[in-house]
Design an enzyme around this catalytic site. Structure first.
Site, PDB file in Angstrom:
ATOM      1  N   ASN A 239      43.115  23.384  71.079  1.00 51.68           N
ATOM      2  CA  ASN A 239      41.853  22.714  71.400  1.00 51.68           C
ATOM      3  C   ASN A 239      41.781  22.481  72.903  1.00 51.68           C
ATOM      4  O   ASN A 239      42.803  22.286  73.548  1.00 51.68           O
ATOM      5  CB  ASN A 239      41.769  21.395  70.633  1.00 51.68           C
ATOM      6  CG  ASN A 239      40.551  20.571  70.994  1.00 51.68           C
ATOM      7  OD1 ASN A 239      40.663  19.410  71.353  1.00 51.68           O
ATOM      8  ND2 ASN A 239      39.373  21.159  70.916  1.00 51.68           N
TER       9      ASN A 239
ATOM     10  N   GLY B 246      39.509  24.454  75.056  1.00 52.14           N
ATOM     11  CA  GLY B 246      39.118  25.643  75.823  1.00 52.14           C
ATOM     12  C   GLY B 246      37.633  25.834  76.016  1.00 52.14           C
ATOM     13  O   GLY B 246      37.204  26.880  76.508  1.00 52.14           O
TER      14      GLY B 246
ATOM     15  N   HIS C 274      45.195  19.182  71.927  1.00 61.30           N
ATOM     16  CA  HIS C 274      44.275  19.309  73.057  1.00 61.30           C
ATOM     17  C   HIS C 274      45.131  19.524  74.304  1.00 61.30           C
ATOM     18  O   HIS C 274      45.919  18.654  74.666  1.00 61.30           O
ATOM     19  CB  HIS C 274      43.422  18.046  73.203  1.00 61.30           C
ATOM     20  CG  HIS C 274      42.368  18.161  74.260  1.00 61.30           C
ATOM     21  ND1 HIS C 274      41.079  17.736  74.060  1.00 61.30           N
ATOM     22  CD2 HIS C 274      42.400  18.651  75.523  1.00 61.30           C
ATOM     23  CE1 HIS C 274      40.365  17.954  75.152  1.00 61.30           C
ATOM     24  NE2 HIS C 274      41.162  18.504  76.056  1.00 61.30           N
TER      25      HIS C 274
ATOM     26  N   CYS D   6      42.241  10.850  71.591  1.00 60.20           N
ATOM     27  CA  CYS D   6      41.063  10.361  72.308  1.00 60.20           C
ATOM     28  C   CYS D   6      41.468   9.391  73.412  1.00 60.20           C
ATOM     29  O   CYS D   6      42.120   8.380  73.138  1.00 60.20           O
ATOM     30  CB  CYS D   6      40.083   9.685  71.351  1.00 60.20           C
ATOM     31  SG  CYS D   6      38.581   9.097  72.170  1.00 60.20           S
TER      32      CYS D   6
ATOM     33  N   ALA E 181      35.068  21.974  70.435  1.00 55.44           N
ATOM     34  CA  ALA E 181      34.285  20.741  70.518  1.00 55.44           C
ATOM     35  C   ALA E 181      32.982  21.009  71.247  1.00 55.44           C
ATOM     36  O   ALA E 181      31.970  21.342  70.645  1.00 55.44           O
ATOM     37  CB  ALA E 181      35.095  19.647  71.203  1.00 55.44           C
TER      38      ALA E 181
ATOM     39  N   GLU F 104      35.445  10.643  64.585  1.00 55.89           N
ATOM     40  CA  GLU F 104      36.454   9.599  64.380  1.00 55.89           C
ATOM     41  C   GLU F 104      35.790   8.341  63.824  1.00 55.89           C
ATOM     42  O   GLU F 104      34.822   7.835  64.378  1.00 55.89           O
ATOM     43  CB  GLU F 104      37.143   9.252  65.693  1.00 55.89           C
ATOM     44  CG  GLU F 104      38.158   8.122  65.557  1.00 55.89           C
ATOM     45  CD  GLU F 104      38.571   7.532  66.902  1.00 55.89           C
ATOM     46  OE1 GLU F 104      39.649   6.915  66.970  1.00 55.89           O
ATOM     47  OE2 GLU F 104      37.808   7.682  67.874  1.00 55.89           O
TER      48      GLU F 104
ATOM     49  N   LYS G 172      45.792  14.921  65.545  1.00 58.52           N
ATOM     50  CA  LYS G 172      45.304  15.592  66.753  1.00 58.52           C
ATOM     51  C   LYS G 172      45.831  14.816  67.953  1.00 58.52           C
ATOM     52  O   LYS G 172      45.619  13.608  68.060  1.00 58.52           O
ATOM     53  CB  LYS G 172      43.777  15.630  66.770  1.00 58.52           C
ATOM     54  CG  LYS G 172      43.162  16.373  67.938  1.00 58.52           C
ATOM     55  CD  LYS G 172      41.656  16.499  67.745  1.00 58.52           C
ATOM     56  CE  LYS G 172      41.019  17.292  68.886  1.00 58.52           C
ATOM     57  NZ  LYS G 172      41.019  16.575  70.161  1.00 58.52           N
TER      58      LYS G 172
ATOM     59  N   VAL H 181      32.633  12.237  68.375  1.00 57.00           N
ATOM     60  CA  VAL H 181      31.897  11.006  68.120  1.00 57.00           C
ATOM     61  C   VAL H 181      30.403  11.261  68.286  1.00 57.00           C
ATOM     62  O   VAL H 181      29.968  11.874  69.264  1.00 57.00           O
ATOM     63  CB  VAL H 181      32.366   9.889  69.070  1.00 57.00           C
ATOM     64  CG1 VAL H 181      31.484   8.655  68.945  1.00 57.00           C
ATOM     65  CG2 VAL H 181      33.819   9.536  68.779  1.00 57.00           C
TER      66      VAL H 181
END
Length: 514
Positions: free
Chosen positions: A229, A231, A198, A131, A257, A58, A170, A35
């Site tokens: 995802n 790390g 994640h 999220c 990310a 998103e 995700k 975001v």
């Protein structure tokens, strides 16, 4: 489903899909959806540095469903513009085959509306199910969906069947390994092309270690690519670390990310660049694609990290425009040159006549993609007034407006009928009044008539309105003279008269804006 087919058949199907040009998620490095970070400049920068796939931030389905797809010939982009004229999503040809559109949704039908809106401009569509932030979960979106597997199946199945592009999702891991594996198996059966995992639970944050064993168990339980995802904090600090993370998680691909937010050149196989060089590269894209200055500043501040409170960081934080941001970085010449190039392109398009704005005949209606911009017209002057006056001058019946409202976003579109011909804007407006004004503009431009815009030569309508104003003022003077004989006898009446006269001076003289 692919997981139920023999391995040879599964491999053939996947190869055929990739041969037909669909985006493959196997063996990729990926920019994660973030975001306020995953806007066009950051996505293009990550691709330049070596990322294979980039996700946009998103975007909520309700807001996107209200957007209009607009081709921006000046910037060379496709913009999805909200009724309040904010650009919700901007993309360009440089990323078309590699950008994934991520949406926040809790409604299958609304998700499909949005997916169909963007599918021709993106490589795939992703649903955010990971999220944990309130802005995502409060509407049943994001990680809130993890508690509702039936809704997950409904949303993903609807998208897979409804659009031609790959669909992904995700997720975050569930409290137990068994529940996590069972969920991803259900997700795979919907026909999605990949799953990003994640490796943290909903209540966990970056300070908690990533659960590579969960990601590995997921990867071993499905046949579609799994993207690892989570790390960025404890495992991935360099390009080489991405492969170590992938191997530790047993995944097909890696998604970054925060590590990429801090320095997107982490995707460079040759090694990361200095943050200063990366920020300048980012600014070039931000100016070139007219990025929102507050978004530009936010992303640059994330790259500065602990230096944001330094004198340099404070100068950046004080900047309010992209031009001022360029001044902070000593890039004023670049800014001026780029803006001049964009202005020249805009002028050339206006001079040559953009073909997309030429009238077209659709069925029996003449259409043109135009909007009514109130600021382009003087107070109390509108295109509808000009069209009405023209019809009276030509002794035609008054214009008739037929307006419809679209259900998914409550936008309006109007058709004006005059002299047995129909005119309509191809764009939808936020109100019935604006839709009618846009239809009037189409008619006036098609007929080569003035519409009252600021800067146009005065027409008979303007002169007539001035005469009406003078007549109104004269009548007001006569009325005032008749009243003066007794006003002073009543203080309350005198005060009311002063208020009435103030309104007249400000232009209120029995007239209304159409």
């Amino acid at each position: 489903m692919l997981s139920c087919w023999p391995a040879v058949v599964r491999g053939w199907v996947l190869r055929m899909t990739n041969a037909e040009g669909a985006l493959s998620f196997a063996h990729k490095t990926v920019l994660a959806p973030m975001v306020r970070v995953g806007t066009l400049p950051m996505r293009l920068l990550a691709l330049d540095y070596g990322a294979d796939i980039v996700y946009c931030e998103e975007l909520i389905d309700i807001k996107m469903a209200q957007c209009e797809r607009v081709v921006n010939d000046v910037l060379g982009t496709v913009d999805f513009v909200a009724p309040d004229e904010r650009v919700m999503f901007r993309t360009c040809s440089e990323e078309k085959g590699r950008v994934v559109f991520q949406m926040g949704t809790a409604d299958p039908e609304r998700a499909l509306v949005v997916a169909k809106l963007v599918e021709n401009d993106v490589a795939a569509v992703d649903v955010n199910m990971g999220c944990p932030k309130e802005y995502s979960t409060k509407g049943g979106m994001g990680s809130a969906l993890l508690s509702d597997p039936e809704k997950i199946e409904s949303i993903l199945s609807t998208l897979v069947k409804g659009i031609s592009k790959p669909v992904t999702c995700k997720i975050r891991i569930l409290p137990t390994l068994e529940d996590t594996v069972n969920l991803v198996k259900r997700i795979e059966r919907t026909g999605v092309a990949a799953i990003a995992v994640h490796g943290r639970m909903r209540e966990e944050r970056p300070r908690h270690p990533v659960h590579c064993d969960y990601i590995q168990a997921v990867a071993e339980s499905v046949s579609i690519p799994v993207i690892a995802n989570g790390g960025s904090s404890d495992m991935v600090k360099t390009f080489e670390d991405m492969e170590k993370f992938r191997a530790a998680a047993g995944a097909s691909s890696v998604m970054l990310a925060r590590a990429a937010m801090w320095n997107p050149s982490i995707f460079r196989q040759q090694g990361a660049l200095s943050v200063e060089e990366v920020m300048e590269d980012y600014i070039r894209y931000a100016v070139r694609y007219d990025n929102n200055p507050f978004n530009t500043k936010y992303c640059l501040c994330q790259m500065l990290r602990d230096r944001v409170e330094s004198p340099f960081g404070k100068r950046l934080h004080a900047a309010q425009t992209n031009e001022e941001i360029c001044e902070v970085f000593g890039m004023t010449d670049f800014y001026n040159k780029t803006k001049a190039e964009l202005e020249a392109r805009k002028a050339a398009l206006q001079t040559n006549g953009d073909q997309s704005e030429q009238p077209k005949l659709e069925d029996d209606v003449i259409t043109m993609p135009v909007r009514f911009e109130r600021r382009d017209y003087p107070p109390q002057i509108t295109p509808k007034m000009y069209l009405l006056e023209w019809s009276r001058k030509e002794k035609l019946d008054q214009p008739v407006y037929e307006t419809e409202q679209r259900t998914q976003d409550r936008a309006f579109q109007s058709t004006v009928i005059i002299d047995n011909k129909k005119y309509r804007s191809a764009l939808w407006e936020k109100s019935k009044k604006f839709a009618e004004q846009a239809a009037a503009i189409v008619c006036l431009r098609t007929l080569g008539l003035p519409e009252g815009r600021i800067g146009e030569e005065h027409s008979g309508l303007v002169n007539k309105r001035k005469r009406d104003d003078r007549k109104c003022a004269a009548l007001d003077d006569n009325e005032s003279a008749a009243r003066k004989r007794h006003i002073s006898e009543d203080p309350q009446e005198e005060e009311e008269e002063m208020i009435r006269r103030t309104k007249v001076v400000n232009g209120v003289c029995g007239q209304t804006t159409r």
